[in-house]
Write an enzyme that holds these catalytic residues in place. Structure first.
Site, PDB file in Angstrom:
ATOM      1  N   MET A  86       0.768  -1.217   0.009  1.00  0.00           N
ATOM      2  CA  MET A  86      -0.178   0.042  -0.048  1.00  0.00           C
ATOM      3  C   MET A  86       0.916   1.187  -0.011  1.00  0.00           C
ATOM      4  O   MET A  86       1.743   1.433   0.933  1.00  0.00           O
ATOM      5  CB  MET A  86      -0.871   0.078   1.382  1.00  0.00           C
ATOM      6  CG  MET A  86      -1.944  -1.145   1.344  1.00  0.00           C
ATOM      7  SD  MET A  86      -3.041  -0.906   2.660  1.00  0.00           S
ATOM      8  CE  MET A  86      -1.590  -1.171   4.090  1.00  0.00           C
ATOM      9  N   PHE A 172      -0.346   5.074   6.871  1.00  0.00           N
ATOM     10  CA  PHE A 172       0.716   5.544   6.082  1.00  0.00           C
ATOM     11  C   PHE A 172       1.331   4.234   5.237  1.00  0.00           C
ATOM     12  O   PHE A 172       0.814   3.357   5.570  1.00  0.00           O
ATOM     13  CB  PHE A 172       1.869   6.523   6.692  1.00  0.00           C
ATOM     14  CG  PHE A 172       1.233   7.832   7.177  1.00  0.00           C
ATOM     15  CD1 PHE A 172       0.549   8.708   6.271  1.00  0.00           C
ATOM     16  CD2 PHE A 172       1.207   7.931   8.429  1.00  0.00           C
ATOM     17  CE1 PHE A 172       0.176   9.920   6.895  1.00  0.00           C
ATOM     18  CE2 PHE A 172       0.514   9.119   8.983  1.00  0.00           C
ATOM     19  CZ  PHE A 172       0.063   9.907   8.322  1.00  0.00           C
ATOM     20  N   GLY A 173       2.495   4.429   4.364  1.00  0.00           N
ATOM     21  CA  GLY A 173       2.885   3.397   3.383  1.00  0.00           C
ATOM     22  C   GLY A 173       3.039   2.010   4.274  1.00  0.00           C
ATOM     23  O   GLY A 173       3.640   2.198   5.297  1.00  0.00           O
ATOM     24  N   SER A 174       2.665   1.060   3.721  1.00  0.00           N
ATOM     25  CA  SER A 174       2.646  -0.427   4.493  1.00  0.00           C
ATOM     26  C   SER A 174       2.458  -1.395   3.570  1.00  0.00           C
ATOM     27  O   SER A 174       2.388  -1.579   2.391  1.00  0.00           O
ATOM     28  CB  SER A 174       1.727  -0.267   5.737  1.00  0.00           C
ATOM     29  OG  SER A 174       0.459   0.284   5.291  1.00  0.00           O
ATOM     30  N   LYS A 175       2.437  -2.643   4.107  1.00  0.00           N
ATOM     31  CA  LYS A 175       1.988  -3.825   3.272  1.00  0.00           C
ATOM     32  C   LYS A 175       1.155  -4.819   4.224  1.00  0.00           C
ATOM     33  O   LYS A 175       1.260  -4.649   5.579  1.00  0.00           O
ATOM     34  CB  LYS A 175       3.566  -4.633   3.009  1.00  0.00           C
ATOM     35  CG  LYS A 175       3.246  -5.914   2.319  1.00  0.00           C
ATOM     36  CD  LYS A 175       4.652  -6.455   2.237  1.00  0.00           C
ATOM     37  CE  LYS A 175       4.492  -7.808   1.459  1.00  0.00           C
ATOM     38  NZ  LYS A 175       6.085  -8.351   1.843  1.00  0.00           N
TER      39      LYS A 175
END
Length: 209
Positions: A86, A172-175
């Protein structure tokens, strides 16, 4: 547009700061207003419609498929791990891939490697949610990335969750990794864009497979 409840405190605070900032400086108020608009956009939580076919497992996150590989975990046994990255531009609300009962929860502290990197699944901060499903045990793993600051999992042990249901988010940005049981065939490939609760990642194998 629906807003994820995790964002309401920050959005409310920024709203009052933008109002109060007007009495100090219109320019300051404008800066707060820009931040407020960003927060409203980031915490957006659009409605999603899952496929009609009940045999399909849906994506737990919006983003891009970065990994599809055979793996193994003590909870699932042999499984197929599908990694969804993401970016900060994607919706960050996470959804349940299939119907099941929550029987396993584990938080693992860790590092902040870039989420799409090969080390992230094994070394980054992460939260495991394990479900007993009619197709076998499955795992959904929320993984913090370089920009991620908070993993939220609302699910509780013993809770029954349904496909497409919201259960948490990563800020925020992650997986997010999904461990598909061996009875489920993966139907996506690396590089494919997916949407949480809508895009099928797997399908329950029929008896002939």
């Amino acid at each position: 547009m629906r807003i994820a409840r995790e964002g309401l405190p920050a959005i409310g605070g920024m709203f009052f700061m933008s109002l109060g900032g007007w009495f100090v400086s219109p320019a300051l108020s404008a800066v707060f207003l820009v931040v407020l608009c960003f927060l409203l956009w980031f915490y957006r939580d659009p409605e999603r419609r899952s496929p009609e076919n009940p045999a399909l497992w849906v994506s737990p996150a919006d983003g891009k498929i970065v990994e599809v590989e055979a793996t193994e975990h003590p909870f699932t046994g042999p499984a197929t791990r599908v990694g969804v990255f993401m970016s900060p531009l994607d919706v960050h609300v996470n959804r349940v891939p299939w119907n099941g009962e929550v029987t396993y929860l584990q938080y693992v502290p860790g590092k902040k490697w870039v989420a799409y990197g090969p080390k992230a699944s094994a070394e980054n901060e992460r939260f495991y949610l394990g479900m007993e499903t009619a197709a076998g045990p499955a795992l959904v793993v929320q993984i913090a990335g370089l920009l991620a600051r908070r993993i939220v999992c609302r699910a509780r042990r013993g809770q029954h969750l349904t496909r497409g249901e919201r259960y948490g988010m990563i800020q925020f940005g992650s997986k997010v990794d999904l461990y598909l049981p061996s009875t489920v065939r993966c139907v996506v490939s690396v590089g494919q864009k997916v949407k949480a609760g809508e895009t099928a990642l797997g399908v329950v194998r029929d008896e002939k497979e």
